[in-house]
Design a protein around this motif. Structure first.
Motif, PDB file in Angstrom:
ATOM      1  N   ALA A 105       0.533  -1.289  -0.088  1.00 13.41           N
ATOM      2  CA  ALA A 105      -0.110  -0.099  -0.142  1.00 13.41           C
ATOM      3  C   ALA A 105       0.916   1.418   0.139  1.00 13.41           C
ATOM      4  N   HIS A 106       1.761   1.388   0.719  1.00 18.45           N
ATOM      5  CA  HIS A 106       2.950   2.234   0.692  1.00 18.45           C
ATOM      6  C   HIS A 106       3.512   2.583  -0.854  1.00 18.45           C
ATOM      7  N   GLU A 107       3.956   1.383  -1.119  1.00 15.56           N
ATOM      8  CA  GLU A 107       4.817   1.337  -2.392  1.00 15.56           C
ATOM      9  C   GLU A 107       3.861   2.101  -3.513  1.00 15.56           C
ATOM     10  N   GLU A 108       2.632   1.750  -3.650  1.00 13.04           N
ATOM     11  CA  GLU A 108       1.841   2.019  -4.574  1.00 13.04           C
ATOM     12  C   GLU A 108       1.502   3.535  -4.738  1.00 13.04           C
ATOM     13  N   GLN A 109       1.454   4.175  -3.689  1.00 12.83           N
ATOM     14  CA  GLN A 109       1.468   5.388  -3.437  1.00 12.83           C
ATOM     15  C   GLN A 109       2.492   6.254  -3.373  1.00 12.83           C
ATOM     16  N   ALA A 110       3.601   5.831  -3.503  1.00 14.94           N
ATOM     17  CA  ALA A 110       5.133   6.441  -3.539  1.00 14.94           C
ATOM     18  C   ALA A 110       5.351   7.330  -4.667  1.00 14.94           C
ATOM     19  N   GLU A 111       6.237   8.301  -4.398  1.00 17.09           N
ATOM     20  CA  GLU A 111       6.372   9.366  -5.568  1.00 17.09           C
ATOM     21  C   GLU A 111       7.684   8.789  -6.336  1.00 17.09           C
ATOM     22  N   ALA A 112       7.343   8.295  -7.763  1.00 14.98           N
ATOM     23  CA  ALA A 112       8.397   8.110  -8.760  1.00 14.98           C
ATOM     24  C   ALA A 112       9.305   9.362  -9.089  1.00 14.98           C
ATOM     25  N   THR A 113      10.631   9.166  -8.927  1.00 12.35           N
ATOM     26  CA  THR A 113      11.245  10.378  -9.305  1.00 12.35           C
ATOM     27  C   THR A 113      12.354   9.813 -10.418  1.00 12.35           C
ATOM     28  N   GLY A 363      17.788   4.282  -5.213  1.00 12.72           N
ATOM     29  CA  GLY A 363      16.972   5.445  -5.552  1.00 12.72           C
ATOM     30  C   GLY A 363      17.805   6.221  -6.833  1.00 12.72           C
ATOM     31  N   TRP A 364      17.383   7.235  -7.240  1.00 13.09           N
ATOM     32  CA  TRP A 364      17.735   7.856  -8.194  1.00 13.09           C
ATOM     33  C   TRP A 364      18.496   9.205  -7.651  1.00 13.09           C
ATOM     34  N   THR A 365      19.369   9.633  -8.207  1.00 11.44           N
ATOM     35  CA  THR A 365      20.124  11.060  -7.722  1.00 11.44           C
ATOM     36  C   THR A 365      20.793  11.832  -8.938  1.00 11.44           C
ATOM     37  N   ASP A 366      20.950  12.943  -8.494  1.00 14.32           N
ATOM     38  CA  ASP A 366      21.633  13.895  -9.387  1.00 14.32           C
ATOM     39  C   ASP A 366      23.006  13.994  -8.944  1.00 14.32           C
TER      40      ASP A 366
END
Length: 377
Positions: A105-113, A363-366
């Motif tokens: 449930a948490h992952e489904e609502q997580a914000e993709a970046t 996770g993603w990073t710049d």
């Protein structure tokens, strides 16, 4: 790149908050599924029915472990139900499946970046055997014998996977070696408490000696142009676009992962493969939130999970552990989840000759690629 960025943003949704209704809906779906499996198993043999009914694992209280298992957790065999201790006052009885459904449930609502690199930081552990005559043998499978002891070496690796047309980087650093257990520490002190160990020539071009030290080693950073936009998990050499196209329902994801299994390890057990592939997908790839949720739900429906509260990972974070163990394959997978938010804190894989790996960051990073620090964080 614009199309992929838009796809990620669309998958994020408009409300990243996980509500009580989201969690309740997931738990109710899981329990209804368990009841359906129960009824479906009525006409099966006793053994087959036990496997079917046990698919959501054993209900355990969210309270400190009572030492009922060797690691403090109650355990069912692969799909075998075991009586759980009663919930104590003020606790909520949840199964391993329930914990995973909260995470879903948490992952489904997580914000993709998005970012320039998808970064994964892992700590690898392996054992070395130090014999009484000072010789050192990898990787922990050899008995130490009288006067000998075992060392556990930790190494941190950090991968920075770039985008198509870019590059990738690998940073690595030894965090040092130390006696594996208190008994090994006693034997190490008897041997003079050495702080370095020579494992002999390596398989490198110059055949230099590999020397282990009790202190962190020098960090190195390698450029890997051929590894840009390549993800080896779950069991495939995929591009970012391939990962983003993974199916977002448990049934479809299961079918896709079993297709991969048929190509890469046809003789492997289906449950073992699904556990291993799903764990790798969650920790090692930038899969979309709905795909990650599907992976958690897929795991929630598999037999053989155990749950234990107040487990600490290598970096000191505490959460609830859901573990799958397959002794016949020398394989264990443990996911540590924050019980309040459902967030995956770390994923630990153990297999082979006394080694394991724990994902500390994913996770993603710049950020600009750099070698990992000399500490676990």
């Amino acid at each position: 790149m614009t199309d992929l960025k838009n796809l990620l943003e669309q998958a994020a949704g408009t409300d990243p908050v996980v509500t009580d209704a989201d969690v309740a809906a997931d738990l109710n779906r899981g329990r209804r599924a368990a009841r359906r499996r129960r009824f479906a198993g009525a006409g099966l043999t006793t053994v087959a029915a036990a496997v079917t009914i046990g698919a959501l694992a054993v209900p355990l209280a969210f309270s400190p472990a009572d030492g009922s298992g060797t690691d403090g957790s109650a355990s069912g065999g692969s799909g075998t139900a075991v009586s759980a201790p009663p919930a104590t006052s003020g606790t909520t009885a949840l199964s391993a499946g329930d914990v995973l459904l909260v995470a879903a449930a948490h992952e489904e609502q997580a914000e993709a970046t998005t970012g320039t690199y998808f970064r994964v930081r892992k700590v690898y552990s392996r054992e070395w055997t130090v014999l009484a005559d000072g010789r050192i043998v990898c990787c922990g499978s050899a008995p130490a014998g009288p006067g000998g002891y075992k060392l556990r070496e930790l190494t941190v690796n950090e991968t920075w996977t770039g985008l198509k047309g870019g590059t990738a980087w690998l940073g690595t650093r030894s965090l040092g070696a130390r006696p594996a257990t208190p008994a090994d520490e006693a034997a190490w002190r008897t041997a003079g408490a050495p702080t370095s160990w020579n494992a002999g020539p390596t398989d490198t071009a110059d055949k230099h000696d590999q020397v282990l030290s009790s202190k962190p080693g020098k960090a190195v950073l390698y450029e890997m142009k051929d590894a840009a936009d390549r993800y080896t998990a779950p069991g495939m050499n995929s591009t970012l676009e391939d990962v983003l196209a993974l199916p977002a329902t448990p049934k479809q994801l299961r079918a896709r992962l079993l297709e991969t299994k048929a190509l890469t390890a046809p003789d492997a057990d289906d449950v073992v493969a699904l556990v291993q592939f799903s764990g790798s997908l969650l920790s090692d790839t930038p899969a979309l939130p709905k795909v990650r949720a599907a992976a958690f739900r897929l795991l929630a429906g598999l037999p053989g999970a155990t749950v234990r509260q107040n487990v600490t990972d290598l970096s000191g974070r505490t959460g609830t552990a859901v573990a799958f163990s397959f002794p016949e394959y020398s394989l264990n997978l443990r996911l540590i989840v924050d019980p309040k938010t459902g967030k995956l804190l770390s994923s630990s894989y153990t297999g082979g000759k006394n080694g394991d790996s724990t994902v500390l960051l994913s996770g993603w990073t710049d950020d600009t690629p750099k070698a990992p620090p000399a500490s676990m964080k």
